[in-house]
Motif scaffolding. Structure first.
Motif, short mmCIF file in Angstrom:
data_model
loop_
_atom_site.label_atom_id
_atom_site.label_comp_id
_atom_site.label_asym_id
_atom_site.label_seq_id
_atom_site.Cartn_x
_atom_site.Cartn_y
_atom_site.Cartn_z
N HIS A 27 -3.58 -6.60 -4.60
CA HIS A 27 -3.67 -5.15 -4.39
C HIS A 27 -4.32 -4.48 -5.60
O HIS A 27 -5.26 -3.68 -5.47
N ALA A 28 -3.85 -4.83 -6.80
CA ALA A 28 -4.40 -4.23 -8.02
C ALA A 28 -5.86 -4.64 -8.21
O ALA A 28 -6.71 -3.82 -8.59
N ASN A 29 -6.16 -5.89 -7.94
CA ASN A 29 -7.53 -6.39 -8.06
C ASN A 29 -8.47 -5.66 -7.10
O ASN A 29 -9.61 -5.35 -7.45
N TYR A 30 -7.98 -5.41 -5.89
CA TYR A 30 -8.81 -4.74 -4.90
C TYR A 30 -9.20 -3.34 -5.39
O TYR A 30 -10.37 -2.94 -5.31
N PHE A 31 -8.23 -2.58 -5.89
CA PHE A 31 -8.54 -1.21 -6.31
C PHE A 31 -9.30 -1.19 -7.64
O PHE A 31 -10.03 -0.23 -7.91
N LEU A 32 -9.15 -2.23 -8.44
CA LEU A 32 -10.01 -2.35 -9.61
C LEU A 32 -11.47 -2.47 -9.17
O LEU A 32 -12.35 -1.78 -9.69
N GLY A 33 -11.71 -3.30 -8.16
CA GLY A 33 -13.06 -3.46 -7.64
C GLY A 33 -13.59 -2.19 -7.00
O GLY A 33 -14.76 -1.83 -7.16
N GLU A 34 -12.73 -1.48 -6.28
CA GLU A 34 -13.15 -0.24 -5.62
C GLU A 34 -13.54 0.83 -6.66
O GLU A 34 -14.54 1.53 -6.48
N LEU A 35 -12.77 0.93 -7.72
CA LEU A 35 -13.08 1.93 -8.76
C LEU A 35 -14.33 1.55 -9.54
O LEU A 35 -15.12 2.42 -9.92
N GLU A 36 -14.51 0.27 -9.76
CA GLU A 36 -15.73 -0.17 -10.45
C GLU A 36 -16.96 0.15 -9.61
O GLU A 36 -17.98 0.62 -10.13
N PHE A 67 0.83 -1.20 0.00
CA PHE A 67 0.00 0.00 0.00
C PHE A 67 0.87 1.26 0.00
O PHE A 67 1.89 1.32 0.68
N VAL A 68 0.42 2.25 -0.76
CA VAL A 68 1.10 3.55 -0.80
C VAL A 68 0.12 4.57 -0.22
O VAL A 68 -0.94 4.81 -0.78
N GLY A 69 0.48 5.18 0.91
CA GLY A 69 -0.45 6.11 1.54
C GLY A 69 -1.46 5.38 2.40
O GLY A 69 -1.24 4.24 2.84
N PRO A 70 -2.62 6.00 2.65
CA PRO A 70 -3.60 5.42 3.58
C PRO A 70 -4.33 4.22 2.99
O PRO A 70 -4.51 4.12 1.78
N PHE A 71 -4.72 3.31 3.86
CA PHE A 71 -5.52 2.15 3.45
C PHE A 71 -6.40 1.73 4.62
O PHE A 71 -6.08 1.97 5.79
N SER A 72 -7.51 1.10 4.31
CA SER A 72 -8.48 0.71 5.34
C SER A 72 -8.21 -0.71 5.82
O SER A 72 -7.47 -1.48 5.19
N ILE A 73 -8.84 -1.08 6.92
CA ILE A 73 -8.72 -2.44 7.44
C ILE A 73 -9.31 -3.43 6.44
O ILE A 73 -8.80 -4.54 6.25
N ASP A 74 -10.40 -3.02 5.75
CA ASP A 74 -11.00 -3.90 4.75
C ASP A 74 -10.03 -4.16 3.61
O ASP A 74 -9.92 -5.30 3.13
N ALA A 75 -9.32 -3.12 3.18
CA ALA A 75 -8.34 -3.29 2.11
C ALA A 75 -7.23 -4.23 2.56
O ALA A 75 -6.79 -5.11 1.79
N ALA A 76 -6.75 -4.06 3.78
CA ALA A 76 -5.67 -4.91 4.30
C ALA A 76 -6.10 -6.37 4.35
O ALA A 76 -5.36 -7.26 3.94
N VAL A 77 -7.30 -6.62 4.85
CA VAL A 77 -7.79 -8.00 4.94
C VAL A 77 -7.90 -8.61 3.55
O VAL A 77 -7.51 -9.76 3.31
#
Length: 581
Positions: A481-490, A405-415
Motif C-alpha cells: 500500500h505504501a509503495n503504491y502511493f509512493l509511486g503515485e506521488l512520484e 485503504f482509507v477513503g476512496p481507491f481505484s481498481i488499479d490500486a486494489a489490484v
C-alpha cells in the motif's frame, strides 16, 4: 404442553412408518405403539402442525412448557430423544431439521388420515395478513415506499438490494402492510434468515403462507394455493439461499400470473422478469459548516440517531455541539440504519462524545442492540460475520486486504496492493465486482475515474480478519500500500501544483497519511518512509497543511541519520521543512 384443541383437530398424521394420533396421544410404528415421553410427544405434535416451517426455540418452549420456565438445554435434550426415537438420520430417514441458533422444522412428508381433506389447506381468511408488525414510522423511506407501491403491483418480481443493516427488511414489511388491500389481504412474509438448508425453501414458503402439502410437493401446493388470484409474497434475506430462492421465485412468477414477489437480498436474484431497487443509505449531511441544529436534525440518518438515543435515555439532551458529533457519526456510518441504531443506544449509555471517539475501533463492532432482534442483527460483529461467511475464499482475502485503504481507491490500486502469486489480478477484479454486487464495497461513479470505498465499520471488521492472518501478512499488505502511493506521488510530482492534480490527490490524503503512519511505525520500512515524506511534502504544502508537512519532514530527516539516502532527498526534505516553517 401443546394446545389440546390443536391436537384434536383433524385425523391421524402419517409420516414414514409412523402414525401420530394427537387426540389419543398415541404414536405407532408399523402398527405397534411406541413408548414416548409426554414432552417429546408434545414436541412432535407442535412440529407436525406446520411442516416445513422453522419454529424458534422460544416458540417451542412456550408451546410445550407453557406454565414453567425451562432452559434451552431441556429443549435440546427432548429433541435429541425424539430424533433417536424416530430414527432420524438412520438409513436416510429425515424428519427434523435444525437451523443452528434459531430452531427446528419438521421436514418429512405428512399425510392426514380420516375424513377426506383437500390436498391444500384453504386460504387464510380475509384480514389474515401474514406479515410481521411494522415500525411505528419508517424514517427516510417515504420515496422508496411510494416508488415500490406504484411499481410492485404491475411487476412480477421486485428485488430490494443493499448492504447489511440498510433497512431492507423494515421497508419490505412496511410495503406488505401498505399493499395488503390491493391483494385482498393475501400477503405472506418469509424470513429466510432462520433457514440454513436450501432444500426446504419451498416448504418454508408454504408454511409461511399457511399451506399444508399433502403430496410431498410444496411448490405445487404453493402454486395451487395462489391460483390465478392476486397474491403478494415477500421473501426476506435471500442472500445465503440465493440459487434456491431464485429458482422458486422464477417458477412462481412464470406459473402464477397473479403472484407478485418482493425479495430482499445483498445481491439481485438475477432471474427473468426481475426488477431491482438498489436501496440507498439514509441521507446524512456531507458538510456541517453553516447548518443550524434544526437543519442537521432534518436529515433522516440524524433523525433516526436522535430518536433511538432519546428513546434509550429520555433525559438525554442534544445541543448544537452534540448534534454536530451525531451528524459526523452518521456520515462515518454511511447512513446505514442498523449501525446508527447501535451507536445511538451506545451514546445514550456512554455519552455522545465517547461514542464518537470510539466509533470504528475494534470493540465498537460488539456494541449491543435490541435483545429481541435476530442474533445476526444484535451487533455489527454478528451482522458482518453473516456477510463474511457467505463469501468465497478469494472474496474474503480481497475484502481483508483492501481494508488497508482509507477513503476512496481505484481498481488499479486494489489490484496492485492485493494481487500476488496466491490471487491473480483477474481474480482480484472479479472479487471486487462480486463484493460490490453483494453491497460490501461501495462504488462511486460520479467522478471521471470510478473509485470504491469500504464503510468504516466494514473496514474495521476486515482489518480484524486480516490481523488473524498474522503479522507478516499485515506487514506485507501495508508495505505494498505504501509503495503504491509512493509511486503515485512520484508520477504526479509535476502535476501537484496544478489545480486538477491537487484535486485528485486531495481525495487520497487518507491513504497517503496511512502509508506515512505505517512507514514510520515500528513495523514500517524507512526505505519507503523517507522518500514518501519527500514526495508528499509538495502536496501538503499545496493544500496549506504546513504543520503536517513540517512534522513528516522532521521525522524523515531524523531517520536519515540512521538510514543514509540520496542527497537529493535530503535537500528536498530540508527545503520543504523550511518552507513549511
Amino acid at each position: 404442553m401443546a394446545d389440546p384443541e390443536t391436537q384434536l383437530r383433524g385425523g391421524p398424521l402419517c409420516f414414514g412408518p409412523f402414525r401420530l394420533s394427537p387426540g389419543e396421544r398415541l404414536l405407532t410404528k408399523d402398527g405397534e405403539p411406541v413408548e414416548i415421553g409426554g414432552r417429546s410427544f408434545d414436541l412432535l405434535v407442535v412440529l407436525t402442525e406446520q411442516p416445513g416451517r422453522v419454529l424458534s426455540k422460544r416458540e417451542l418452549l412456550k408451546r410445550v412448557w407453557p406454565d414453567v420456565i425451562v432452559e434451552d438445554g431441556s429443549l435440546r435434550f427432548h429433541m435429541a430423544a425424539l430424533r433417536k426415537l424416530l430414527g432420524d438420520g438412520t438409513d436416510g430417514a429425515r424428519y427434523i431439521a435444525t437451523q443452528i441458533g434459531v430452531g427446528y422444522a419438521f421436514v418429512s412428508p405428512i399425510e392426514r388420515q380420516g375424513a377426506p381433506v383437500p390436498e391444500v389447506v384453504t386460504r387464510p381468511l380475509a384480514g389474515d395478513i401474514r406479515v410481521p408488525a411494522r415500525l411505528p414510522h419508517l424514517i427516510g423511506r417515504e420515496r422508496d415506499v411510494a416508488f415500490l407501491m406504484e411499481r410492485v403491483i404491475d411487476t412480477p418480481l421486485f428485488s430490494i438490494v443493499g448492504a447489511a443493516g440498510l433497512g431492507k427488511t423494515s421497508l419490505a414489511i412496511e410495503l406488505g402492510h401498505r399493499l395488503a388491500p390491493a391483494f385482498a389481504n393475501r400477503v405472506a412474509f418469509v424470513d429466510f434468515s432462520m433457514l440454513e438448508n436450501p432444500a426446504i425453501v419451498p416448504s418454508m414458503i408454504a408454511g409461511a403462507m399457511g399451506v399444508t402439502d399433502r403430496r410431498n410437493d410444496p411448490l405445487a401446493a404453493i402454486l395451487e394455493h395462489i391460483g390465478h388470484e392476486p397474491f403478494l409474497l415477500i421473501l426476506d434475506n435471500c442472500e445465503h439461499l440465493i440459487e434456491q430462492a431464485a429458482s422458486v421465485a422464477e417458477r412462481i412468477v412464470s406459473e402464477a400470473p397473479g403472484a407478485r414477489i418482493v425479495s430482499t437480498s445483498r445481491e439481485p436474484l438475477r432471474i427473468r422478469d426481475e426488477h431491482v431497487l438498489r436501496l440507498e443509505a439514509l441521507e446524512f449531511p456531507g458538510e456541517l459548516d453553516g447548518r443550524t441544529l434544526e437543519e442537521l436534525r432534518a436529515f433522516p440518518a440524524v433523525r433516526l440517531f436522535c430518536e433511538r438515543a432519546t428513546a434509550a435515555d429520555s433525559a438525554l439532551t442534544i445541543d448544537y455541539e452534540a448534534m454536530q458529533l451525531i451528524a459526523q457519526m452518521c456520515r462515518r456510518l454511511g447512513g446505514l440504519a442498523l449501525p446508527i441504531e447501535l451507536a445511538a443506544v451506545r451514546a445514550a449509555t456512554h455519552g455522545i462524545v465517547a461514542t464518537a471517539r470510539q466509533l470504528g475501533e475494534r470493540f465498537s463492532l460488539v456494541w449491543p442492540g435490541r435483545r429481541t432482534a435476530q442474533p445476526r442483527q444484535q451487533t455489527m460483529q454478528a451482522m458482518l460475520d453473516w456477510s463474511y461467511d457467505l463469501l468465497s475464499p478469494a472474496e474474503q482475502v480481497v475484502l481483508e486486504r483492501i481494508s488497508v485503504f482509507v477513503g476512496p481507491f481505484s481498481i488499479d490500486a486494489a489490484v496492485e496492493v492485493v494481487a500476488d502469486a496466491g490471487i491473480l489480478a483477474d481474480e482480484v477484479a472479479a472479487a471486487m465486482d462480486s463484493l460490490t454486487s453483494k453491497s460490501l464495497l461501495v462504488p462511486d461513479t460520479s467522478r471521471r475515474t470510478s473509485t470504491y470505498r469500504l464503510l468504516e465499520m466494514t473496514r474495521a471488521y476486515a482489518r480484524e480478519k486480516l490481523a488473524l492472518r498474522g503479522r507478516d501478512a499485515q506487514r506485507e499488505i501495508a508495505r505494498r500500500h505504501a509503495n503504491y502511493f509512493l509511486g503515485e506521488l512520484e508520477a504526479a510530482e509535476e502535476a501537484i501544483n496544478l489545480p486538477q492534480g491537487t484535486g485528485q490527490l486531495r481525495l487520497q490524503l487518507g491513504n497517503i497519511r496511512n502509508a506515512l503512519d505505517w512507514s514510520f511505525g515500528s513495523q514500517g520500512d524507512p526505505k519507503i518512509a523517507i522518500p514518501l515524506a519527500a514526495v508528499s511534502a509538495p502536496l501538503f504544502l499545496a493544500l496549506s497543511h504546513r504543520i503536517e508537512c513540517r512534522a513528516w519532514c522532521s521525522r524523515a530527516l531524523e531517520r536519515i541519520r540512521e538510514y543514509p539516502c540520496d542527497d537529493s532527498l535530503k535537500t528536498q526534505l530540508e527545503a520543504a521543512f523550511r518552507i513549511a516553517g
